[in-house]
Design a protein around this motif. Sequence first.
Motif, PDB file in Angstrom:
ATOM      1  N   GLU A  70      10.383   9.529  -5.572  1.00  0.00           N
ATOM      2  CA  GLU A  70       9.688   8.328  -6.078  1.00  0.00           C
ATOM      3  C   GLU A  70      10.397   7.047  -5.616  1.00  0.00           C
ATOM      4  O   GLU A  70       9.752   6.011  -5.447  1.00  0.00           O
ATOM      5  CB  GLU A  70       9.539   8.370  -7.607  1.00  0.00           C
ATOM      6  CG  GLU A  70      10.791   8.225  -8.431  1.00  0.00           C
ATOM      7  CD  GLU A  70      11.624   9.510  -8.506  1.00  0.00           C
ATOM      8  OE1 GLU A  70      12.664   9.458  -9.171  1.00  0.00           O
ATOM      9  OE2 GLU A  70      11.257  10.536  -7.901  1.00  0.00           O
ATOM     10  N   ILE A  71      11.709   7.112  -5.409  1.00  0.00           N
ATOM     11  CA  ILE A  71      12.433   5.921  -4.929  1.00  0.00           C
ATOM     12  C   ILE A  71      11.921   5.543  -3.541  1.00  0.00           C
ATOM     13  O   ILE A  71      11.646   4.373  -3.253  1.00  0.00           O
ATOM     14  CB  ILE A  71      13.955   6.176  -4.897  1.00  0.00           C
ATOM     15  CG1 ILE A  71      14.470   6.353  -6.324  1.00  0.00           C
ATOM     16  CG2 ILE A  71      14.690   5.038  -4.191  1.00  0.00           C
ATOM     17  CD1 ILE A  71      15.935   6.662  -6.409  1.00  0.00           C
ATOM     18  N   LEU A  72      11.758   6.538  -2.704  1.00  0.00           N
ATOM     19  CA  LEU A  72      11.269   6.264  -1.351  1.00  0.00           C
ATOM     20  C   LEU A  72       9.815   5.775  -1.392  1.00  0.00           C
ATOM     21  O   LEU A  72       9.434   4.895  -0.620  1.00  0.00           O
ATOM     22  CB  LEU A  72      11.395   7.522  -0.495  1.00  0.00           C
ATOM     23  CG  LEU A  72      11.118   7.328   1.001  1.00  0.00           C
ATOM     24  CD1 LEU A  72      12.037   6.277   1.593  1.00  0.00           C
ATOM     25  CD2 LEU A  72      11.275   8.640   1.748  1.00  0.00           C
ATOM     26  N   VAL A 131       4.986  -5.201  19.508  1.00  0.00           N
ATOM     27  CA  VAL A 131       4.038  -4.136  19.142  1.00  0.00           C
ATOM     28  C   VAL A 131       4.516  -2.793  19.715  1.00  0.00           C
ATOM     29  O   VAL A 131       4.457  -1.755  19.038  1.00  0.00           O
ATOM     30  CB  VAL A 131       2.610  -4.493  19.633  1.00  0.00           C
ATOM     31  CG1 VAL A 131       1.664  -3.312  19.472  1.00  0.00           C
ATOM     32  CG2 VAL A 131       2.073  -5.681  18.853  1.00  0.00           C
ATOM     33  N   THR A 132       5.013  -2.799  20.952  1.00  0.00           N
ATOM     34  CA  THR A 132       5.557  -1.573  21.543  1.00  0.00           C
ATOM     35  C   THR A 132       6.706  -1.035  20.695  1.00  0.00           C
ATOM     36  O   THR A 132       6.782   0.156  20.384  1.00  0.00           O
ATOM     37  CB  THR A 132       6.066  -1.864  22.980  1.00  0.00           C
ATOM     38  OG1 THR A 132       5.034  -2.505  23.704  1.00  0.00           O
ATOM     39  CG2 THR A 132       6.492  -0.595  23.686  1.00  0.00           C
ATOM     40  N   LEU A 133       7.581  -1.947  20.317  1.00  0.00           N
ATOM     41  CA  LEU A 133       8.733  -1.556  19.489  1.00  0.00           C
ATOM     42  C   LEU A 133       8.269  -0.962  18.159  1.00  0.00           C
ATOM     43  O   LEU A 133       8.783   0.074  17.705  1.00  0.00           O
ATOM     44  CB  LEU A 133       9.590  -2.804  19.223  1.00  0.00           C
ATOM     45  CG  LEU A 133      10.593  -2.665  18.096  1.00  0.00           C
ATOM     46  CD1 LEU A 133      11.876  -2.076  18.616  1.00  0.00           C
ATOM     47  CD2 LEU A 133      10.849  -3.987  17.404  1.00  0.00           C
ATOM     48  N   GLN A 134       7.281  -1.605  17.547  1.00  0.00           N
ATOM     49  CA  GLN A 134       6.813  -1.138  16.234  1.00  0.00           C
ATOM     50  C   GLN A 134       6.213   0.254  16.328  1.00  0.00           C
ATOM     51  O   GLN A 134       6.407   1.070  15.415  1.00  0.00           O
ATOM     52  CB  GLN A 134       5.796  -2.118  15.665  1.00  0.00           C
ATOM     53  CG  GLN A 134       6.457  -3.355  15.095  1.00  0.00           C
ATOM     54  CD  GLN A 134       5.460  -4.331  14.537  1.00  0.00           C
ATOM     55  OE1 GLN A 134       4.298  -4.335  14.928  1.00  0.00           O
ATOM     56  NE2 GLN A 134       5.910  -5.176  13.633  1.00  0.00           N
ATOM     57  N   GLY A 135       5.481   0.519  17.406  1.00  0.00           N
ATOM     58  CA  GLY A 135       4.910   1.857  17.592  1.00  0.00           C
ATOM     59  C   GLY A 135       6.015   2.901  17.603  1.00  0.00           C
ATOM     60  O   GLY A 135       5.946   3.926  16.908  1.00  0.00           O
ATOM     61  N   PHE A 136       7.067   2.606  18.360  1.00  0.00           N
ATOM     62  CA  PHE A 136       8.202   3.535  18.465  1.00  0.00           C
ATOM     63  C   PHE A 136       8.897   3.700  17.115  1.00  0.00           C
ATOM     64  O   PHE A 136       9.146   4.823  16.656  1.00  0.00           O
ATOM     65  CB  PHE A 136       9.162   2.992  19.528  1.00  0.00           C
ATOM     66  CG  PHE A 136      10.525   3.613  19.506  1.00  0.00           C
ATOM     67  CD1 PHE A 136      10.723   4.924  19.927  1.00  0.00           C
ATOM     68  CD2 PHE A 136      11.628   2.881  19.074  1.00  0.00           C
ATOM     69  CE1 PHE A 136      11.994   5.493  19.894  1.00  0.00           C
ATOM     70  CE2 PHE A 136      12.892   3.438  19.044  1.00  0.00           C
ATOM     71  CZ  PHE A 136      13.069   4.757  19.461  1.00  0.00           C
ATOM     72  N   LEU A 137       9.183   2.581  16.457  1.00  0.00           N
ATOM     73  CA  LEU A 137       9.924   2.643  15.186  1.00  0.00           C
ATOM     74  C   LEU A 137       9.094   3.286  14.073  1.00  0.00           C
ATOM     75  O   LEU A 137       9.637   3.953  13.197  1.00  0.00           O
ATOM     76  CB  LEU A 137      10.370   1.237  14.751  1.00  0.00           C
ATOM     77  CG  LEU A 137      11.525   0.628  15.533  1.00  0.00           C
ATOM     78  CD1 LEU A 137      11.843  -0.770  15.001  1.00  0.00           C
ATOM     79  CD2 LEU A 137      12.768   1.495  15.460  1.00  0.00           C
ATOM     80  N   PHE A 138       7.787   3.092  14.142  1.00  0.00           N
ATOM     81  CA  PHE A 138       6.926   3.661  13.094  1.00  0.00           C
ATOM     82  C   PHE A 138       6.950   5.191  13.168  1.00  0.00           C
ATOM     83  O   PHE A 138       7.084   5.871  12.151  1.00  0.00           O
ATOM     84  CB  PHE A 138       5.505   3.117  13.242  1.00  0.00           C
ATOM     85  CG  PHE A 138       4.575   3.603  12.176  1.00  0.00           C
ATOM     86  CD1 PHE A 138       4.815   3.304  10.841  1.00  0.00           C
ATOM     87  CD2 PHE A 138       3.465   4.376  12.486  1.00  0.00           C
ATOM     88  CE1 PHE A 138       3.965   3.762   9.839  1.00  0.00           C
ATOM     89  CE2 PHE A 138       2.615   4.834  11.493  1.00  0.00           C
ATOM     90  CZ  PHE A 138       2.867   4.530  10.168  1.00  0.00           C
ATOM     91  N   VAL A 139       6.844   5.712  14.379  1.00  0.00           N
ATOM     92  CA  VAL A 139       6.901   7.171  14.554  1.00  0.00           C
ATOM     93  C   VAL A 139       8.266   7.690  14.086  1.00  0.00           C
ATOM     94  O   VAL A 139       8.367   8.685  13.354  1.00  0.00           O
ATOM     95  CB  VAL A 139       6.642   7.547  16.032  1.00  0.00           C
ATOM     96  CG1 VAL A 139       6.862   9.039  16.259  1.00  0.00           C
ATOM     97  CG2 VAL A 139       5.222   7.159  16.433  1.00  0.00           C
ATOM     98  N   ASN A 146      10.321  11.583   6.583  1.00  0.00           N
ATOM     99  CA  ASN A 146       9.393  12.653   6.191  1.00  0.00           C
ATOM    100  C   ASN A 146       8.146  12.082   5.500  1.00  0.00           C
ATOM    101  O   ASN A 146       7.781  12.518   4.410  1.00  0.00           O
ATOM    102  CB  ASN A 146      10.126  13.637   5.256  1.00  0.00           C
ATOM    103  CG  ASN A 146       9.376  14.937   5.129  1.00  0.00           C
ATOM    104  OD1 ASN A 146       8.627  15.318   6.036  1.00  0.00           O
ATOM    105  ND2 ASN A 146       9.554  15.618   3.999  1.00  0.00           N
ATOM    106  N   GLN A 147       7.516  11.117   6.160  1.00  0.00           N
ATOM    107  CA  GLN A 147       6.340  10.468   5.576  1.00  0.00           C
ATOM    108  C   GLN A 147       5.092  10.821   6.376  1.00  0.00           C
ATOM    109  O   GLN A 147       5.178  11.229   7.547  1.00  0.00           O
ATOM    110  CB  GLN A 147       6.516   8.943   5.599  1.00  0.00           C
ATOM    111  CG  GLN A 147       7.635   8.441   4.737  1.00  0.00           C
ATOM    112  CD  GLN A 147       7.364   8.676   3.265  1.00  0.00           C
ATOM    113  OE1 GLN A 147       6.344   8.282   2.737  1.00  0.00           O
ATOM    114  NE2 GLN A 147       8.296   9.369   2.594  1.00  0.00           N
TER     115      GLN A 147
END
Lengths: 251, 252
Positions: A70-72, A131-139, A146-147
């Motif tokens: 729940e914290i996460l 945007v490129t960076l965000q795609g990488f960091l999001f994955v 573990n989301q």
Amino acid sequence: MSSGPQSGPQCGASPSATSPTQWGAYCALVRWDWVREMKKKTTLISMGVMGLITLFLFSFAIPISSTKAEILEDTRAGILWVTFLFAATIGIDRAFRNDAESGLLEGLLLAPVERMTLYFARVTSTLLFVVTLQGFLFVLFLVLFNQSISGEGLVGLIVSAIATDVGFVTIGVLISAMTWSLPGGDVMLRILLFPMLLPILNVTVEVADRAFDGRAPTAQQLGMLFAVDALFLGAGSLLFEHLVNDSGGSS
Amino acid sequence: MSQTAAHIADDWNKGAIPGMTGPSRGFVAHVLVALTALFGLNWLVVTYVPFEIKMIGSSYLIFFYHFPGAINGALFYLGLFAFSVAYLRTKKPVWDRRARSAAAVGFLANMVLLVTGSTWAKAAWNAWWVWSDPRLMSAAVASLIFLGYLMLQSAVEEPARRRQISAVYGILAFVNIPVVHFSIQWFGQTSHPMKFDAMSAESIVHTRWYAVAAFLVLYSALYRWRYDRTTRNERVEEALNRIRRIEERTHA
């Protein structure tokens, strides 16, 4: 400018060598930035590594474990956006600094290109990097923490992230034009930029939180983000020339 | 002594550099009016308004010192915006000095707002800082934005460049204020005590606006002091530069 490989973002006919149209110059500048970055990748790698480190730091700062899921759930949207912010600021800081240090900025300012074209080209190329960076960091975030995220939530998250990025980069590039020449300019950039972003972060973190729960953003939330984009784009296009026209071109 | 150096010394002796000969009579009168107005405010708070109101008791009295911080802070930030626009249009340093002075006083008013708000929060909610209160948060974010403006003043060494950057950032900071306000108001969680019905009693409303006027007199005196001090510092710096140039020519 046109000597680099002809790959990267394409946006219409190439400018004539002698008198480029502003649209042609804009496309050439964006392509030039992209091609240079793809050759060396220094900015993207720096941003990516910074994002990775930030994600790891959060795992120490917040007691994340399977027994405290729940914290996460309460903090994941904030973790994601603070990571984006810290990493993307590196790219924004370099929007003018690298060119200025290598003497290219002076040449750009002498070129027959309107200041607004230069500004929007730099905003666009920085936006592409972010945007490129965000795609990488999001994955990376989904894997490390573990989301998972559902279809509707994902669409809402992408739309709100791009709307936030436009505002963030627009104002960031403008402040970067103020601070690159200052002693300790990288620190000043963050001091000036982060408080400006707190309001839209407040909204976009809320949207991300809803997205992880599988809900789309509300019209009011998206309206706020688009209104901020319009405000920052207007302010940036009006004010940028004041930062580079006088005092010998940003010096 | 050369003729230019003699002129500088002459200006100095005549008190042509503001603040060099101590505060002017006008400034002293301004401060006295401000102190009298604040005394009047205290008198109204003690004798005119109810000692306590429903739900929040007597702790509400701090709002007569808190509310003027919000209104006057906004007024001085509006001044910063107008002076910054004037600087970009005219490039006259006087507008930059006015903008810097307005930003400093606006920031002070904002800090009074935050400190009094935080003090009330401790009395009412038993916490110095409540992250979920939208008004507290929007005031804090605005303070951080204008603190950045003040920090910029010492970060840029070259005066012309500093003026230019400051004017641009001053405009940017002001246009961001509605964003700060609405984003936090719309998406915040709790309601502010100023929305209580009991706060709309006639005596409270009158005293609240009197407080705004009284503090405005005080803040405008501080603005005047700050502006004179900034002008004096710039002129001293100019005078010293002229003396240095004369000395260099003499030695050359």
